[in-house]
Motif scaffolding. Sequence first.
Motif, PDB file in Angstrom:
ATOM      1  N   LYS A  66       0.866  -1.326   0.007  1.00 22.88           N
ATOM      2  CA  LYS A  66       0.052   0.007  -0.002  1.00 22.88           C
ATOM      3  C   LYS A  66       0.693   1.244   0.042  1.00 22.88           C
ATOM      4  CE  LYS A  66      -3.270   2.937   1.261  1.00 22.88           C
ATOM      5  NZ  LYS A  66      -2.593   3.944   1.624  1.00 22.88           N
ATOM      6  N   ASP A  67       0.747   1.913  -0.952  1.00 25.25           N
ATOM      7  CA  ASP A  67       1.818   3.119  -1.309  1.00 25.25           C
ATOM      8  C   ASP A  67       3.234   2.841  -1.010  1.00 25.25           C
ATOM      9  OD1 ASP A  67      -0.561   4.708  -2.022  1.00 25.25           O
ATOM     10  OD2 ASP A  67      -0.642   5.204   0.053  1.00 25.25           O
ATOM     11  N   LYS A  68       3.554   1.775  -1.471  1.00 22.26           N
ATOM     12  CA  LYS A  68       4.994   0.893  -1.486  1.00 22.26           C
ATOM     13  C   LYS A  68       5.389   0.294  -0.009  1.00 22.26           C
ATOM     14  CE  LYS A  68       6.669   4.171  -5.099  1.00 22.26           C
ATOM     15  NZ  LYS A  68       7.779   5.097  -5.505  1.00 22.26           N
ATOM     16  N   LYS A  69       4.293   0.266   0.990  1.00 22.62           N
ATOM     17  CA  LYS A  69       4.797  -0.434   2.111  1.00 22.62           C
ATOM     18  C   LYS A  69       4.097  -1.628   2.266  1.00 22.62           C
ATOM     19  CE  LYS A  69       5.244   3.929   4.863  1.00 22.62           C
ATOM     20  NZ  LYS A  69       4.832   4.598   5.940  1.00 22.62           N
ATOM     21  N   ASP A  70       4.749  -2.670   2.530  1.00 25.52           N
ATOM     22  CA  ASP A  70       3.972  -3.853   2.681  1.00 25.52           C
ATOM     23  C   ASP A  70       2.791  -3.940   3.722  1.00 25.52           C
ATOM     24  OD1 ASP A  70       3.482  -6.807   3.326  1.00 25.52           O
ATOM     25  OD2 ASP A  70       5.433  -7.245   3.511  1.00 25.52           O
ATOM     26  N   VAL A  71       1.739  -4.414   3.214  1.00 28.76           N
ATOM     27  CA  VAL A  71       0.407  -4.241   4.056  1.00 28.76           C
ATOM     28  C   VAL A  71       0.368  -5.172   5.314  1.00 28.76           C
ATOM     29  CG1 VAL A  71      -0.978  -3.729   2.165  1.00 28.76           C
ATOM     30  CG2 VAL A  71      -0.742  -6.080   3.047  1.00 28.76           C
TER      31      VAL A  71
ATOM     32  N   GLY B  20      -5.878   4.398  -1.965  1.00 26.90           N
ATOM     33  CA  GLY B  20      -4.332   4.666  -2.585  1.00 26.90           C
ATOM     34  C   GLY B  20      -4.034   3.674  -3.507  1.00 26.90           C
ATOM     35  N   LYS B  21      -2.885   3.680  -3.772  1.00 32.34           N
ATOM     36  CA  LYS B  21      -2.412   2.803  -4.751  1.00 32.34           C
ATOM     37  C   LYS B  21      -1.752   1.448  -4.380  1.00 32.34           C
ATOM     38  CE  LYS B  21      -1.342   5.760  -8.910  1.00 32.34           C
ATOM     39  NZ  LYS B  21      -2.359   5.168  -9.660  1.00 32.34           N
ATOM     40  N   TYR B  22      -2.440   0.146  -4.743  1.00 32.74           N
ATOM     41  CA  TYR B  22      -1.930  -0.986  -4.207  1.00 32.74           C
ATOM     42  C   TYR B  22      -1.154  -1.912  -5.148  1.00 32.74           C
ATOM     43  CZ  TYR B  22      -4.740  -0.502  -0.065  1.00 32.74           C
ATOM     44  OH  TYR B  22      -5.189  -0.052   1.388  1.00 32.74           O
ATOM     45  N   THR B  23      -0.201  -2.206  -4.948  1.00 38.34           N
ATOM     46  CA  THR B  23       0.674  -3.167  -5.828  1.00 38.34           C
ATOM     47  C   THR B  23       1.018  -4.500  -5.307  1.00 38.34           C
ATOM     48  OG1 THR B  23       2.273  -1.040  -6.139  1.00 38.34           O
ATOM     49  CG2 THR B  23       3.181  -3.244  -6.853  1.00 38.34           C
ATOM     50  N   ILE B  24       0.797  -5.335  -6.394  1.00 39.41           N
ATOM     51  CA  ILE B  24       0.816  -6.752  -6.097  1.00 39.41           C
ATOM     52  C   ILE B  24       2.126  -7.060  -6.783  1.00 39.41           C
ATOM     53  CG2 ILE B  24      -0.702  -7.365  -7.851  1.00 39.41           C
ATOM     54  CD1 ILE B  24      -1.147 -10.175  -6.360  1.00 39.41           C
ATOM     55  N   ARG B  25       3.119  -7.768  -5.866  1.00 36.91           N
ATOM     56  CA  ARG B  25       4.294  -8.231  -6.311  1.00 36.91           C
ATOM     57  C   ARG B  25       4.324  -9.775  -6.117  1.00 36.91           C
ATOM     58  NH1 ARG B  25       8.695  -5.560  -2.884  1.00 36.91           N
ATOM     59  NH2 ARG B  25       8.254  -3.872  -4.220  1.00 36.91           N
ATOM     60  N   SER B  26       4.584 -10.244  -7.226  1.00 34.38           N
ATOM     61  CA  SER B  26       4.794 -11.972  -7.417  1.00 34.38           C
ATOM     62  C   SER B  26       6.306 -12.278  -7.745  1.00 34.38           C
ATOM     63  CB  SER B  26       3.809 -12.350  -8.405  1.00 34.38           C
ATOM     64  OG  SER B  26       3.961 -13.827  -8.355  1.00 34.38           O
ATOM     65  N   LYS B  27       6.883 -12.900  -6.772  1.00 36.74           N
ATOM     66  CA  LYS B  27       8.136 -13.401  -6.822  1.00 36.74           C
ATOM     67  C   LYS B  27       8.302 -14.973  -6.695  1.00 36.74           C
ATOM     68  CE  LYS B  27      12.859 -12.707  -4.349  1.00 36.74           C
ATOM     69  NZ  LYS B  27      13.179 -12.289  -3.216  1.00 36.74           N
ATOM     70  N   ASN B  28       9.168 -15.463  -7.754  1.00 33.23           N
ATOM     71  CA  ASN B  28       9.555 -16.843  -7.761  1.00 33.23           C
ATOM     72  C   ASN B  28      11.231 -16.992  -8.217  1.00 33.23           C
ATOM     73  OD1 ASN B  28       9.710 -17.073 -10.619  1.00 33.23           O
ATOM     74  ND2 ASN B  28       7.958 -18.486 -10.824  1.00 33.23           N
ATOM     75  N   PRO B  29      11.793 -18.133  -8.245  1.00 34.18           N
ATOM     76  CA  PRO B  29      13.147 -18.089  -8.736  1.00 34.18           C
ATOM     77  C   PRO B  29      13.293 -17.317  -9.968  1.00 34.18           C
ATOM     78  CG  PRO B  29      12.497 -20.060  -7.531  1.00 34.18           C
ATOM     79  CD  PRO B  29      11.366 -19.396  -7.781  1.00 34.18           C
ATOM     80  N   ALA B  30      12.298 -17.407 -11.092  1.00 38.75           N
ATOM     81  CA  ALA B  30      12.557 -17.048 -12.209  1.00 38.75           C
ATOM     82  C   ALA B  30      12.536 -15.546 -12.418  1.00 38.75           C
ATOM     83  CB  ALA B  30      11.351 -17.811 -13.360  1.00 38.75           C
ATOM     84  N   GLN B  31      11.669 -15.098 -11.709  1.00 43.53           N
ATOM     85  CA  GLN B  31      11.418 -13.619 -11.857  1.00 43.53           C
ATOM     86  C   GLN B  31      10.441 -12.964 -10.843  1.00 43.53           C
ATOM     87  OE1 GLN B  31       9.979 -12.651 -15.756  1.00 43.53           O
ATOM     88  NE2 GLN B  31      10.398 -10.399 -15.778  1.00 43.53           N
ATOM     89  N   THR B  32      10.718 -11.479 -10.711  1.00 51.54           N
ATOM     90  CA  THR B  32       9.685 -10.635  -9.774  1.00 51.54           C
ATOM     91  C   THR B  32       8.985  -9.767 -10.922  1.00 51.54           C
ATOM     92  OG1 THR B  32      11.229 -10.874  -7.928  1.00 51.54           O
ATOM     93  CG2 THR B  32       9.477  -9.233  -7.808  1.00 51.54           C
ATOM     94  N   VAL B  33       7.534  -9.772 -10.477  1.00 46.21           N
ATOM     95  CA  VAL B  33       6.889  -9.102 -11.331  1.00 46.21           C
ATOM     96  C   VAL B  33       5.907  -8.289 -10.598  1.00 46.21           C
ATOM     97  CG1 VAL B  33       6.933 -10.506 -13.435  1.00 46.21           C
ATOM     98  CG2 VAL B  33       5.110 -10.868 -11.823  1.00 46.21           C
ATOM     99  N   GLU B  34       5.355  -7.181 -10.804  1.00 46.32           N
ATOM    100  CA  GLU B  34       4.415  -6.305 -10.234  1.00 46.32           C
ATOM    101  C   GLU B  34       3.347  -5.767 -11.074  1.00 46.32           C
ATOM    102  OE1 GLU B  34       6.599  -3.180  -8.305  1.00 46.32           O
ATOM    103  OE2 GLU B  34       7.497  -4.546  -6.874  1.00 46.32           O
ATOM    104  N   GLN B  35       2.029  -5.512 -10.436  1.00 48.87           N
ATOM    105  CA  GLN B  35       1.033  -4.751 -10.993  1.00 48.87           C
ATOM    106  C   GLN B  35       0.179  -3.808 -10.170  1.00 48.87           C
ATOM    107  OE1 GLN B  35      -1.806  -6.030 -13.813  1.00 48.87           O
ATOM    108  NE2 GLN B  35      -0.446  -7.569 -14.806  1.00 48.87           N
ATOM    109  N   GLN B  36      -0.356  -2.909 -10.286  1.00 50.08           N
ATOM    110  CA  GLN B  36      -0.757  -1.965  -9.814  1.00 50.08           C
ATOM    111  C   GLN B  36      -2.489  -1.616  -9.894  1.00 50.08           C
ATOM    112  OE1 GLN B  36       0.564   2.066  -9.763  1.00 50.08           O
ATOM    113  NE2 GLN B  36       2.308   1.651  -8.146  1.00 50.08           N
ATOM    114  N   THR B  37      -3.230  -1.380  -8.739  1.00 47.98           N
ATOM    115  CA  THR B  37      -4.566  -1.118  -8.908  1.00 47.98           C
ATOM    116  C   THR B  37      -4.699   0.280  -8.044  1.00 47.98           C
ATOM    117  OG1 THR B  37      -6.882  -1.768  -8.844  1.00 47.98           O
ATOM    118  CG2 THR B  37      -5.350  -2.729  -7.119  1.00 47.98           C
TER     119      THR B  37
END
Length: 203
Positions: free
Chosen positions: A130-135, A168-185
């Motif tokens: 949430k606004d770049k802070k882990d909820v 506010g802005k929420y970012t979901i971050r998904s991380k595994n050994p292959a890559q880390t990806v993010e999307q926002q809402t």
Amino acid sequence: PLEFVQPLKDQDILSQSPCTLTVETNGIPKPTVKWFFNDQEIKNTPKTKLEWKQNTHTLTLPKAELTDEGVYKVVMKNSEGDITSQAKLNVHTPPVISALPAKIDAVQGQQVIIPCKVSGHPKSEITFLKDKKDVTTLEDKSRFRIEQDDKTGDVRLIITDVKEDNQGKYTIRSKNPAQTVEQQTTLNVTAPLSFIDKLQDTD
């Protein structure tokens, strides 16, 4: 006697990447060699190329797929005996986040759900920001809960008793050994109309 100068080694690779498993041996007379995948013998095909140069034996997968993940084993035999070497091949696919709404509207005091789907192998580690802070580190973290269904890939952030300052802005971050990806809402929270100071009877 037969011995491995270089045994098989565990490997982690990306899906659709080439992969080579290699063993090097010493031993006279020349041994017979068999390769196995999850205890099923492997034959020389365009999908699994088996080669032998001097004392080095290789198995090459031109494009590794998820179905190629497992235990590989090489068995060598000659008149002096037999030896075996095995290793695990892990095939990773990067995570993909989908079905995340661009905007979510909520009413103060109600429960709100931020949903999405996450794919990738192995299972991703999910973080909501949430606004770049882990909820899970926020002061009111007790009202935030993350649910993840491994079978369907459904992921949900559930906020109970939502407040105006939760918007506010929420970012979901998904991380595994292959890559880390993010999307926002974006979460918008509206409050029902109410009187802060009501009219009073007057004379």
